[in-house]
Design an enzyme around this catalytic site. Sequence first.
Site, short mmCIF file in Angstrom:
data_model
loop_
_atom_site.label_atom_id
_atom_site.label_comp_id
_atom_site.label_asym_id
_atom_site.label_seq_id
_atom_site.Cartn_x
_atom_site.Cartn_y
_atom_site.Cartn_z
N LYS A 21 44.52 101.31 -25.09
CA LYS A 21 43.14 102.56 -25.39
C LYS A 21 42.18 103.22 -24.36
CE LYS A 21 42.43 102.19 -30.23
NZ LYS A 21 41.21 101.51 -30.58
N ARG A 96 39.56 107.56 -38.07
CA ARG A 96 40.31 106.01 -37.95
C ARG A 96 40.93 106.48 -39.48
NH1 ARG A 96 38.37 101.84 -34.40
NH2 ARG A 96 39.37 99.86 -35.23
N ARG A 135 44.06 89.23 -25.07
CA ARG A 135 42.66 89.28 -25.11
C ARG A 135 42.10 88.42 -25.50
NH1 ARG A 135 40.91 94.88 -27.19
NH2 ARG A 135 41.23 93.57 -29.63
N ARG A 141 37.16 87.71 -28.79
CA ARG A 141 36.07 88.09 -29.11
C ARG A 141 36.76 87.95 -30.74
NH1 ARG A 141 37.74 94.22 -29.08
NH2 ARG A 141 37.77 94.51 -31.59
N ARG A 152 44.33 94.46 -38.78
CA ARG A 152 43.71 95.23 -38.39
C ARG A 152 44.99 96.14 -37.84
NH1 ARG A 152 41.24 91.99 -34.14
NH2 ARG A 152 41.29 94.15 -32.65
#
Length: 202
Positions: A21, A96, A135, A141, A152
Amino acid sequence: MTASAHTTARLLIVGPQGSGKGTQGVRIAAAYGIPVVSTGDIFRANIKAGTELGQKVTAILDAGDLVPDELTSEIVRDRLSQEDAANGFLLDGYPRNTHQVEHLDAFLQERGESLDAVILLDVPREESLTRLRLRATEQGRSDDTDEAIAHRLDIYEHETAPIISVYEQRGIVDRIDGVGSLDEIAERIVAALDARGLRVLV
Ligand code: AMP
């Protein structure tokens, strides 16, 4: 095309972490000439710059938890009040949960505005997990640890997925198959928005 053309594009992109996204949001916003408002990016920029906000939210982001609704909503209000968001914006990562939907509704209603479309990127959980792990190795990250990733995705399923039915009841959700090449997915999104009378501006 039967739908009348819009002069605004107030969009929200939703999907599980790893659905792409963020990437699609940037492309779509550029095509429509509107700014991306990504709460995750705002938090990460503040953490990097060592601001007071950044210090407040570092541990929350690292654990994969949600930043308190009030704080997050205030940040979004400030951002959406800036001039470049007057004719449209693409929200990524906010709202969210259903509380945040209420906050956003109240804010937009005050201004006589509403969302034009909600782009839902459909990606199977396994595919999201694979992309997130990739990723993690590519971008490093700090919230892309296996534990934080699983947490998450759980939050997404329990807290974020319910907002989709709220927007579905308003008839503004476009469910997009999020598996394919970046170009293919972007084309699917543009076609869905076009059918709503939302035209590419630039
Ligand atoms: P994202 O880049 O959207 O995956 O967001 C990264 C992290 O920022 C999330 O795991 C949360 O800790 C925090 N965050 C981003 N958006 C929100 C939001 N709308 N409400 C609460 N926390 C958020």
